[in-house]
Design a protein around this motif. Sequence first.
Motif, short mmCIF file in Angstrom:
data_model
loop_
_atom_site.label_atom_id
_atom_site.label_comp_id
_atom_site.label_asym_id
_atom_site.label_seq_id
_atom_site.Cartn_x
_atom_site.Cartn_y
_atom_site.Cartn_z
N THR A 1 -8.92 -12.48 2.86
CA THR A 1 -9.61 -11.48 2.04
C THR A 1 -9.95 -10.25 2.86
O THR A 1 -9.76 -9.11 2.41
CB THR A 1 -10.89 -12.09 1.44
N SER A 2 -10.46 -10.45 4.07
CA SER A 2 -10.79 -9.33 4.94
C SER A 2 -9.55 -8.51 5.28
O SER A 2 -9.56 -7.27 5.22
CB SER A 2 -11.45 -9.83 6.23
N GLU A 3 -8.46 -9.18 5.61
CA GLU A 3 -7.22 -8.47 5.94
C GLU A 3 -6.72 -7.67 4.74
O GLU A 3 -6.24 -6.53 4.90
CB GLU A 3 -6.16 -9.47 6.40
N LYS B 1 -6.46 -3.63 4.84
CA LYS B 1 -5.12 -3.06 4.62
C LYS B 1 -5.21 -1.93 3.62
O LYS B 1 -4.57 -0.87 3.79
CB LYS B 1 -4.16 -4.15 4.14
N HIS B 2 -5.99 -2.14 2.57
CA HIS B 2 -6.17 -1.08 1.56
C HIS B 2 -6.87 0.13 2.17
O HIS B 2 -6.46 1.27 1.95
CB HIS B 2 -6.97 -1.61 0.38
N ILE C 1 -1.06 3.38 -1.10
CA ILE C 1 -2.39 2.90 -1.51
C ILE C 1 -2.25 1.97 -2.71
O ILE C 1 -2.82 0.87 -2.73
CB ILE C 1 -3.31 4.08 -1.85
N LEU C 2 -1.47 2.40 -3.69
CA LEU C 2 -1.29 1.60 -4.91
C LEU C 2 -0.59 0.27 -4.61
O LEU C 2 -0.80 -0.72 -5.32
CB LEU C 2 -0.52 2.39 -5.95
N ALA C 3 0.21 0.25 -3.56
CA ALA C 3 0.92 -0.98 -3.19
C ALA C 3 -0.02 -2.05 -2.66
O ALA C 3 0.37 -3.22 -2.55
CB ALA C 3 2.00 -0.67 -2.15
N GLU D 1 -3.16 -11.48 -2.58
CA GLU D 1 -2.84 -10.75 -1.35
C GLU D 1 -2.99 -9.25 -1.56
O GLU D 1 -2.62 -8.45 -0.69
CB GLU D 1 -1.44 -11.11 -0.87
N GLY D 2 -3.52 -8.84 -2.70
CA GLY D 2 -3.85 -7.45 -2.97
C GLY D 2 -5.24 -7.41 -3.58
O GLY D 2 -5.74 -8.41 -4.10
#
Length: 296
Positions: free
Chosen positions: A20-22, A26-27, A39-41, A134-135
């Motif tokens: 969750t932190s990663e 990443k975002h 960003i949207l990815a 994962e997002g």
Amino acid sequence: MKDRAKVEDLLVVSDLQVQTSETAWKHVHAEYVDIIDDILATLAPSGPYAYTVSPSVEEGKELPTQRIVTTFEEIAASYRGMHRYAAVVAIRPVAEINASWYTFVSGRGRGRLKTTGEESERPVVVIFPTMGSEGITGELFWGRTQQESMPGDAADGVLACRYAVAELHGTLLDAYRKGDVDAIVEKAHPEIQGGVRDYVSHSGTLPEMHTKDDLRAHLDAFYDAYSVRSIEVVQRHFDDWFFFHELRWTVEARQGANSGQSFRYHTAEYAEVSAAGLVVAHIGHGTDQIRLGRRP
């Protein structure tokens, strides 16, 4: 008395916490780079989503109006609009809480106006729900609006303001457990900005609240639909201007096809608090519900 659990059982949840932190960072790092498609990815493959749009200050209002969007198209439009004029420079955390389904960060956010190059920084809080994806499934961001903190008891020294916020938090939790809508609304700013998951319609979205009347209507609908059996604190964090908590709710449906059935779910929410001890903003998300036991 139960003895110690196996270490593998103790550590298994950390896999989700680290993931969750990663996912959240990443975002954030994609926002620093400032390429909208990248960003949207970082969003989860499917909605509904929960995003706070950059708040706007309306004429005659003390507080900025916070809008919440729920679709990929709305989020994309929001990012394109915001990043046309501003860039995210940094989020400097002083607290980070990672759960299996969200990351919460508080600290200072730094941005830059692209038209002038001017940079500014302010205290911020943000929840990145992931629901195990994962997002991210949302970004619930709020910047501090109040200049003064609750004064607290001088005997508590440097922690006086935080303990004052903690006392207000305890008062509100008691009211939520009892279903005391009047007590909750009494502690709300007249222009309270809010958005919390709707467990009445089961839409998975966060209806907006912009006044005390909106808050009362939301609470009345909830307590018409459920009786609260317990609210247990899973996480809590107090600063001099906000509180954050993760709560485990156990409720019983009072109407409809599920009447008499018990359900459990978690919520993660933050609330900005004014010097007068009023909740200025109350924003957060929640998990799906699970049914407890079997239907008789």
